[in-house]
Design an enzyme around this catalytic site. Structure first.
Site, short mmCIF file in Angstrom:
data_model
loop_
_atom_site.label_atom_id
_atom_site.label_comp_id
_atom_site.label_asym_id
_atom_site.label_seq_id
_atom_site.Cartn_x
_atom_site.Cartn_y
_atom_site.Cartn_z
N ALA A 137 0.85 -1.19 0.00
CA ALA A 137 0.00 0.00 0.00
C ALA A 137 0.88 1.24 0.00
O ALA A 137 2.05 1.18 0.39
CB ALA A 137 -0.87 -0.01 1.25
N GLY A 184 0.50 -5.20 0.75
CA GLY A 184 -0.57 -5.27 -0.24
C GLY A 184 -0.10 -5.89 -1.55
O GLY A 184 -0.89 -6.47 -2.30
N GLU A 237 -0.43 -9.44 -1.06
CA GLU A 237 -1.87 -9.74 -0.98
C GLU A 237 -2.49 -9.78 -2.39
O GLU A 237 -3.32 -10.64 -2.68
CB GLU A 237 -2.56 -8.72 -0.08
CG GLU A 237 -2.16 -8.92 1.39
CD GLU A 237 -2.60 -7.79 2.30
OE1 GLU A 237 -2.27 -6.62 1.99
OE2 GLU A 237 -3.25 -8.06 3.32
N GLU A 280 3.73 -5.33 7.45
CA GLU A 280 2.85 -4.31 8.04
C GLU A 280 3.14 -4.05 9.50
O GLU A 280 3.00 -2.93 9.99
CB GLU A 280 1.38 -4.72 7.88
CG GLU A 280 0.84 -4.60 6.46
CD GLU A 280 1.10 -5.82 5.59
OE1 GLU A 280 1.94 -6.66 5.99
OE2 GLU A 280 0.50 -5.92 4.52
#
Ligand code: 3HC
Ligand code: NAI
Length: 732
Positions: A80, A126, A129, A149
């Site tokens: 992200a 992310g 992911e 994270e």
């Protein structure tokens, strides 16, 4: 190559203004989707949407039998966009965004054609992911994957806590999500996270893999996999074990526990309910002070090398050979740093005996790495060969840099710099490892001031990451640029500081120690003070730390200052550390200091003698000893740090509040989840911090003087970070 912005059918003006985040191309019946958002293909607003739209287009494209998702530039998607987290201020906004991203990933996963993520560089957060929502993942041998994270105070928020355990099992997923480390491709393949490691051209290999899956009609959704967590009991036991382990490794931090909770929810409740829990837990984390602190630190660490008047393109000397003067505690460690980086280094001592002793310590340190399996015996010998012991200055005319690490004695160091100025080449950099002394004086002695700089390593120098790069009045920009670059080459974090007594780290730590000593005198026991700081998140308390570093180091500095008629600036001095020094209790190295140490052990044992000394010191100063709460201990010590940090900032001896925080995190293990002493003060609130300084002044005396910057910021509602962003400069 056609570019994709938002969804392919989006035609509004805003979309037209967006950069082209995903390139779409058909190659040999494969739709190749290239994410292109430099520098690290982060999922900035619009990127996830563009990937989703590209997958939808490929699904409908009759020319595409399969789909490959790959990153442009040096890496796959690195996660992200971290800058975006600071803009999330309401729980609802976080929930809404997370639900949308989860839905998007399901949509991608529902692609009817085989969808393969082709990973180079790193697939992080992310990024991983998204890769896990693809049906397969292949990677270059040099690639890595991770869910880092937790190092930003959050948990994976786009299904990572749900899909990862389904691919690699609960224990591995727990390890990745709580430690946040990068996993190399080979291990990721063994653990089931990757389906293949591609030798040769990644895209070509990934396309062949995707076409093969299309022939065998292979679409596999991670969210439907249950195999590896079928044994729910074992998976839940792994969660319990991880929580237990975190009590030691994650003191005071919440995100690692939150990650376990989200994984556990998926194990107990299944993918859909687990995902809902992940979204809620993520929202709690992203709004936490812990996350704000760690995000600030992430960017502070990346800002540290940016020096306003020493731009990136400043010429820097290539350091090919080095010399170290002094093979004691620090010199030996510094020589190891050079050798570890493959830089041949001369190591000079005064006597053969001191040299032999220094070399024996170095060999012992490497031997310990061999015993732990971190180094092979061959690597040990190859590295030792790079260190050339000497008792003369012969060969110094060839080296590019000399690091001086002789005793902390002003006259000795001055004489050493005079000698170094004579025996080295004119372009050779002369760096001092002094912890406190004025490097401008050494610069004068060297007759080459533009080449003189401080490189203040921390003990043990071969382990600790921090190097304060001390800028003297006449230090040339090239010299600074060279040392900043060298720090990176030595795998260190170099932070530029100005030339004041103690520089930044030790100048502030003197105030930290002052309060610890005075708290002892006022009634808190050493073990109580240490325990309070450890609970706060420090790796060791102040007294245990000093037993490691050596009580003699500070005592000698105090002796030196007295010898030149100076007083310590940080206020009243508790006499106990000097008494310990006089008793020969230097800490671990003499088997006793603030604590006792049994032979061969580093475990501190409380020594009643210290309470006796504290009582004596209190009586001499007329202090009535009292019980002191942990809250007061933390407030006093942290306020002392922040107040002096404010003086340092305003005087320009550190470039930014973030630099001070990086120094404390890297040099003293200040808990990352608190951000550093300056960010911690910002979160406590500067009016509260100022109120405490004033209260302490009233209670204890004028040595508690509010820093003018603290007063101004408290009055104006400012913060140290906000102030730093507006004003940059450094004193010398
Ligand atoms: N968001 C925004 N900016 C980022 C970023 C990110 N995820 N990752 C890196 N950057 C920026 C850096 O700030 C730096 O900017 P600058 O040049 O202006 O200073 C630039 O990209 C290059 O970064 P590095 O200097 O760190 O480059 P390296 O090549 O040394 O390292 C990296 C590359 C390994 C990708 C490293 O940048 C990194 O670890 N990035 C963070 C990865 C991460 O934590 N991802 C998870 C994010 S959280 C998440 O994904 C939540 C999800 O679950 C929903
Ligand atoms: P040390 O006492 O362990 O080693 C100093 C060494 O220098 C001795 O072995 C001595 O024989 C040698 N030496 C003296 N004169 C010499 C000369 N002319 N030529 C060659 N060698 C000479 O001292 P330590 O702890 O390694 O400190 C060195 C420097 O590093 C000091 O400036 C100190 O302030 C600084 N420092 C120390 C830290 C620590 O925790 N010990 C931390 C950071 C900096």
């Amino acid at each position: 190559m056609a570019g994709l912005r938002l969804r392919s059918d989006s035609r509004d003006k805003m979309a037209d203004a967006m950069p082209e985040f995903v390139h779409y191309e058909i190659r040999d019946q494969v739709a190749v989707l290239t994410v292109d958002n430099p520098p690290v293909n982060a999922l900035s607003p619009g990127v996830a949407e563009a990937i989703d739209a590209a997958v939808e287009r490929a699904a409908a494209d009759p020319e595409a039998r399969a789909v490959v998702l790959i990153g442009a530039g040096t890496t796959f998607v690195a996660g992200a966009d971290i800058r975006f987290f600071e803009t999330i201020t309401a729980r609802e906004a976080s929930l809404e965004r997370s639900h949308a991203i989860h839905a998007r990933l399901r949509h991608i996963e529902d692609c009817p054609k085989p969808l393969v993520a082709a990973i180079h560089g790193t697939a992080l957060g992310g990024g991983l992911e998204f890769a896990m929502a693809c049906h397969y993942r292949v990677a270059a041998a040099t690639a890595g994957v991770g869910q880092p994270e937790v190092s930003l105070g959050i948990i994976p928020g786009a299904g990572g806590t749900q899909r990862l355990p389904r691919l690699c099992g609960a224990p591995m997923a727990l390890e990745m999500c709580t430690l946040g480390q990068h996993v190399p491709a080979a291990r990721a393949a063994t653990e089931g996270i990757l389906d293949g490691v591609i030798e040769g051209d990644l895209l070509v290999g990934a396309m062949a893999f995707a076409l093969e899956k299309s022939s065998s009609n292979g679409v596999r959704k991670s969210r439907d996999l249950n195999l590896k967590i079928a044994e729910t009991g074992a998976a839940l036991a792994a969660c319990a074990r991880t929580r237990e382990g975190l009590k030691k490794t994650a003191r005071g931090a919440h995100a690692p526990y939150a990650a376990v909770n989200a994984i556990e929810a998926g194990i107990r409740l299944g993918f859909d309910e687990g995902s809902r829990r992940e979204i809620e837990i993520f929202a709690d984390c992203v709004l936490s002070t812990e996350s704000r602190a760690m995000v600030k630190l992430f960017f502070a660490e990346r800002e540290v090398p940016k020096i306003p008047d020493v731009p990136k393109d400043t010429p820097a000397l290539e350091i090919r050979t080095a010399a170290v003067v002094g093979a004691g505690t620090m010199g030996g460690g510094i020589a190891m740093n050079y050798a570890n980086a493959g830089i041949p280094v001369l190591l000079k001592e005064v006597t053969q005996e001191a040299l032999d002793s220094g070399l024996a310590t170095i060999r012992r340190n490497y031997q310990s790495s061999v015993s732990k399996g971190k180094m092979t015996p061959e690597q040990l010998e190859r590295t030792m060969v790079l260190i050339t012991p000497t008792v003369t200055y012969e060969g110094f005319e060839k080296v590019d840099i000399v690091t001086e690490a002789v005793f902390e004695n002003f006259d000795l160091k001055k004489a050493t710099f005079t000698e170094l100025g004579r025996v080295t080449r004119p372009d050779c950099i002369l760096a001092s490892n002094t912890s406190t002394l004025n490097i401008d004086e050494f610069a004068k002695s060297s007759s080459r001031p533009e080449k003189v700089i401080g490189t203040h390593f921390f003990s043990p120098a071969n382990v600790m990451k921090l190097v304060e790069i001390v800028r003297g009045r006449e230090t040339a920009k090239e010299t600074i640029a060279t040392c900043m670059k060298l720090a990176r080459k030595l795998n260190k974090v170099g932070v530029l500081v100005g030339n004041c007594f103690g520089f930044v780290a030790n100048r502030m730590i003197a105030y930290y120690m002052r309060e610890a000593y005075l708290l002892l005198e006022e009634g808190a026991r050493v073990e109580e003070i240490d325990a309070a700081l450890v609970e706060f998140g420090m790796p060791v308390g102040p007294f245990a730390m000093q037993d490691i570093a050596g009580i003699d180091v500070g005592a000698r500095i105090r002796q030196y200052l007295r010898s030149i008629g100076k007083e310590r600036s940080e206020g009243p001095q508790c006499p106990v550390p000097d008494w310990l020094f006089e008793m020969g209790r230097y800490g671990q190295k003499t088997g006793a200091g603030w604590y006792r140490y049994d032979a061969g052990s580093r475990t501190p044992v409380v020594d009643p003698l210290i309470e006796g000394l504290a009582n004596k010191a209190a009586a001499e100063r007329g202090v009535d000893r009292r019980a002191i709460s942990n809250d007061e201990i933390i407030a006093r010590i942290m306020t002392a740090l922040a107040n002096e940090g404010a003086n340092i900032l305003e005087e320009g001896y550190a470039l930014r509040a973030g630099d001070v925080d990086v120094i404390y995190v890297q040099g003293f293990g200040f808990p990352r989840h608190r951000g550093g002493p300056m960010f911690y003060a910002d979160t406590v609130g500067l009016p509260v911090v100022l109120g405490r300084v004033r209260e302490y002044r009233d209670r204890f005396g004028d040595y508690w003087t509010p820093a003018p910057l603290l007063e101004r910021l408290a009055a104006s509602g400012g913060t140290f970070y906000g102030w730093s962003a507006e004003r940059r400069g450094i004193g010398a």
